[in-house]
Scaffold this active site. Structure first.
Site, short mmCIF file in Angstrom:
data_model
loop_
_atom_site.label_atom_id
_atom_site.label_comp_id
_atom_site.label_asym_id
_atom_site.label_seq_id
_atom_site.Cartn_x
_atom_site.Cartn_y
_atom_site.Cartn_z
N SER A 209 66.90 -57.37 52.62
CA SER A 209 67.78 -57.49 51.46
C SER A 209 67.11 -58.31 50.36
CB SER A 209 69.08 -58.20 51.85
OG SER A 209 69.76 -57.46 52.82
N GLN B 200 64.40 -62.28 53.91
CA GLN B 200 64.40 -62.45 55.37
C GLN B 200 63.73 -61.27 56.06
OE1 GLN B 200 68.31 -62.01 57.08
NE2 GLN B 200 67.82 -63.27 58.86
N GLY B 201 62.62 -61.52 56.75
CA GLY B 201 61.90 -60.46 57.45
C GLY B 201 62.07 -60.56 58.95
N TYR B 202 63.24 -60.16 59.44
CA TYR B 202 63.50 -60.16 60.88
C TYR B 202 63.40 -58.73 61.44
CZ TYR B 202 65.38 -64.96 61.56
OH TYR B 202 65.56 -66.31 61.69
N SER B 203 64.30 -57.83 60.93
CA SER B 203 64.46 -56.51 61.55
C SER B 203 63.25 -55.62 61.36
CB SER B 203 65.67 -55.80 60.94
OG SER B 203 66.80 -56.60 61.04
N GLU C 253 73.21 -68.21 59.01
CA GLU C 253 73.52 -66.94 58.35
C GLU C 253 74.95 -66.51 58.66
OE1 GLU C 253 70.79 -63.79 59.34
OE2 GLU C 253 71.81 -62.33 58.06
N SER D 276 75.30 -56.77 64.72
CA SER D 276 76.42 -55.82 64.75
C SER D 276 77.61 -56.42 65.53
CB SER D 276 75.97 -54.52 65.40
OG SER D 276 75.77 -54.74 66.79
C1 LIG Z 1 73.31 -54.32 54.34
C2 LIG Z 1 72.32 -54.80 55.36
C3 LIG Z 1 71.45 -55.82 55.02
C4 LIG Z 1 70.50 -56.28 55.93
N1 LIG Z 1 69.62 -57.26 55.54
C5 LIG Z 1 68.66 -57.65 56.39
C6 LIG Z 1 67.66 -58.60 55.97
O1 LIG Z 1 67.69 -59.09 54.83
N2 LIG Z 1 66.68 -58.91 56.82
C7 LIG Z 1 66.62 -58.40 58.08
O2 LIG Z 1 65.72 -58.77 58.81
N3 LIG Z 1 67.53 -57.50 58.53
C8 LIG Z 1 68.54 -57.11 57.71
N4 LIG Z 1 69.46 -56.17 58.13
C9 LIG Z 1 69.30 -55.54 59.44
C10 LIG Z 1 70.35 -55.90 60.48
O3 LIG Z 1 70.14 -57.20 60.98
C11 LIG Z 1 70.28 -54.83 61.60
O4 LIG Z 1 70.64 -53.60 61.02
C12 LIG Z 1 71.18 -55.15 62.76
O5 LIG Z 1 70.73 -56.28 63.47
C13 LIG Z 1 71.34 -53.95 63.73
O6 LIG Z 1 70.08 -53.49 64.12
P1 LIG Z 1 69.71 -51.95 63.99
O7 LIG Z 1 70.07 -51.48 62.63
O8 LIG Z 1 68.30 -51.79 64.43
O9 LIG Z 1 70.69 -51.18 65.00
P2 LIG Z 1 70.49 -51.03 66.57
O10 LIG Z 1 70.09 -52.34 67.14
O11 LIG Z 1 69.61 -49.86 66.84
O12 LIG Z 1 71.96 -50.71 67.05
C14 LIG Z 1 72.53 -49.40 67.01
C15 LIG Z 1 73.91 -49.46 67.64
O13 LIG Z 1 73.80 -49.83 69.04
C16 LIG Z 1 74.61 -50.96 69.32
N5 LIG Z 1 73.97 -51.83 70.33
C17 LIG Z 1 72.67 -52.22 70.32
N6 LIG Z 1 72.44 -53.05 71.38
C18 LIG Z 1 73.62 -53.18 72.04
C19 LIG Z 1 74.02 -53.91 73.20
N7 LIG Z 1 73.17 -54.69 73.87
N8 LIG Z 1 75.32 -53.81 73.58
C20 LIG Z 1 76.19 -53.04 72.90
N9 LIG Z 1 75.86 -52.32 71.79
C21 LIG Z 1 74.59 -52.40 71.37
C22 LIG Z 1 74.74 -51.69 68.00
O14 LIG Z 1 75.87 -52.50 67.94
C23 LIG Z 1 74.81 -50.52 67.01
O15 LIG Z 1 76.12 -50.03 66.96
C24 LIG Z 1 70.44 -55.70 57.24
C25 LIG Z 1 71.33 -54.68 57.59
C26 LIG Z 1 72.26 -54.22 56.66
C27 LIG Z 1 73.20 -53.12 57.08
#
Ligand SMILES: Cc1cc2nc3c(=O)[nH]c(=O)nc-3n(C[C@H](O)[C@H](O)[C@H](O)COP(=O)(O)OP(=O)(O)OC[C@H]3O[C@@H](n4cnc5c(N)ncnc54)[C@H](O)[C@@H]3O)c2cc1C
Length: 404
Positions: free
Chosen positions: A164, A129-132, A247, A384
């Site tokens: 992942s 999955q290539g989202y983030s 998901e 999150s």
């Molecule tokens: C084990 C693991 C596997 C993953 N696998 C994949 C994958 O296969 N493919 C993929 O595409 N992604 C994957 N991800 C990524 C995951 O989707 C992101 O980490 C997640 O969406 C959070 O984005 P970020 O890490 O950029 O944190 P950020 O978005 O930078 O957030 C940082 C903090 O700010 C808070 N925050 C942000 N915006 C708000 C808001 N509007 N209101 C309140 N709080 C806020 C968040 O809750 C968090 O605590 C994976 C992540 C993990 C940990």
């Protein structure tokens, strides 16, 4: 809500139990009894058994190689597999079958369905999955991977992160910006990309547990044919949201079973470590037990709506928020019980960094400490906890949107 099953459902349950009894090795105690090469070999063989039995994608139509099972049959199958402690597929199947396959059934062209669905099941294509991206996680619509149409193909440049099982995959479904001038949500497309090309580079990321389950993916003039867009050019946001529903919300039948087994194991750990009579530990164990019961009732509620034909949507955020926040606390309790032994984890490790350790796993310090560390990720991946709360507030309860 009627928590009992019909006679017809019981008959189907017996059929699944007979299948498991026939296909599993004698003395089977759950996947947690295996490790190393034996574990990898079993998962590969078991996937083949499920494929041949039509159990790998139980809900897909038979014309694409699925099981064509009714909603009720799918639930029973999931429950029996979880109770038996067998995997439902291989490491990339959560992406290929649960996420992409289900989304293609809803949004894919006939050609895409005919081409990809059977290849996902046969194991010929393994997806990730290539989202983030580094600047697009919670705020996914901020994504910057560029895809530009050049003749008959899209040319992609940019980066994904946290991918992942990307190191085990050969295909990636990815969100790319195809119209930089449109409003953010309206200029995104959902593209299918073959990773076996020089323009795609996968770099592993090392986690706190020492494992490397996810990666960075770099695109440098990577290409994919023009028609590998799902759901229409610049319509990727709607497709992406459908996939996120699958998901977050697919596991209502199995999550409580896994967490109940984990609490049972934690009770044994407290007894083994002679703290089961400690009033503070007892209080926390009772808390954990009651939380899993609530999870079970919520699971039944989700199942009831599923059996009535409702596909997982924003309400999947409720289960996801609940189990992931619970899991951080219960694994912390396990580490407290282990005390100083948690500093030098020994014994069998969990086979994956997803939710509880495998069914039948021994009560090793490595099991609990690794699960404790990976439980932190549960409140981040698939959105999150803060984002789940926003979704519940805005999209499930209909509260006013947060100021942006
Ligand atoms: C084990 C693991 C596997 C993953 N696998 C994949 C994958 O296969 N493919 C993929 O595409 N992604 C994957 N991800 C990524 C995951 O989707 C992101 O980490 C997640 O969406 C959070 O984005 P970020 O890490 O950029 O944190 P950020 O978005 O930078 O957030 C940082 C903090 O700010 C808070 N925050 C942000 N915006 C708000 C808001 N509007 N209101 C309140 N709080 C806020 C968040 O809750 C968090 O605590 C994976 C992540 C993990 C940990």
């Amino acid at each position: 809500m009627d928590p009992t099953y019909s006679a017809e459902a019981d008959a189907y349950r017996e059929k699944v139990q007979a299948f498991l009894a026939e296909k599993l090795p004698s003395g089977w105690g759950g996947i947690g009894k295996l490790e190393g090469d034996e574990l990898t070999a079993f998962v590969g063989e078991w996937r083949k058994t499920l494929y041949e039995g039509g159990y790998l994608a139980p809900g897909w139509p038979t014309e694409y190689g699925g099981g064509g099972l009714s909603a009720l049959e799918q639930v029973i199958l999931a429950e029996e597999f979880a109770k038996a402690g067998v995997p439902t597929g291989g490491p990339n199947d959560v992406f290929g079958i649960q996420m992409l396959g289900n989304t293609l059934l809803q949004w894919g062209s006939d050609e895409q369905k005919q081409r990809y669905l059977p290849r996902i099941l046969s194991g010929e294509d393994r997806w990730c999955q290539g989202y983030s991206e580094p600047d697009a996680g919670s705020d996914l619509a901020n994504l910057g991977l560029r895809a530009v149409l050049d003749g008959d193909q899209w040319v992609l440049n940019g980066q994904k992160i946290w991918t992942s099982a990307g190191h085990l995959a050969d295909h990636i479904f990815t969100l790319a910006r195809t119209d930089p001038d449109a409003p953010r949500h309206k200029g995104i497309s959902f593209l299918l990309v073959d990773m076996r090309q020089p323009g795609v580079e996968v770099r592993p990321i090392k986690m706190i547990s020492g494992d490397s389950e996810f990666n960075e993916v770099f695109y440098t003039d990577a290409v994919t044919p023009k028609d590998e867009v799902v759901g229409g050019v610049n319509n990727g946001w709607a497709v992406a949201m459908t996939l996120l529903g699958y998901e977050r919300g697919e596991a209502a039948a199995t999550v409580p079973i896994r967490f109940q087994a984990e609490v049972d194991r934690l009770l044994l750990l407290a007894k083994e470590r002679d703290v089961a009579d400690d009033p503070v530990v007892r209080q926390k164990l009772a808390w954990a037990y009651s939380k899993v019961q609530i999870m079970r009732f919520n699971g039944m509620r989700v199942l009831t709506t599923f059996l009535k034909g409702h596909h997982p949507g924003p309400d999947g955020a409720i289960s996801k928020l609940y189990w992931s926040e619970y899991h951080k606390v219960v694994t912390e309790l396990a580490v407290d019980i282990l005390g100083a032994d948690a500093l030098v984890p020994t014994g069998r490790h969990p086979s994956s960094a997803f939710q509880a350790d495998d069914a039948g796993a021994p009560n090793s310090s490595a099991s609990w400490v690794t699960t404790f560390l990976t439980s932190r990720a549960g409140t981040i991946y698939a959105g999150s906890s803060q984002i789940q709360r926003n979704i519940i507030g805005e999209m499930v309860l209909g509260l006013p949107k947060e100021p942006r």
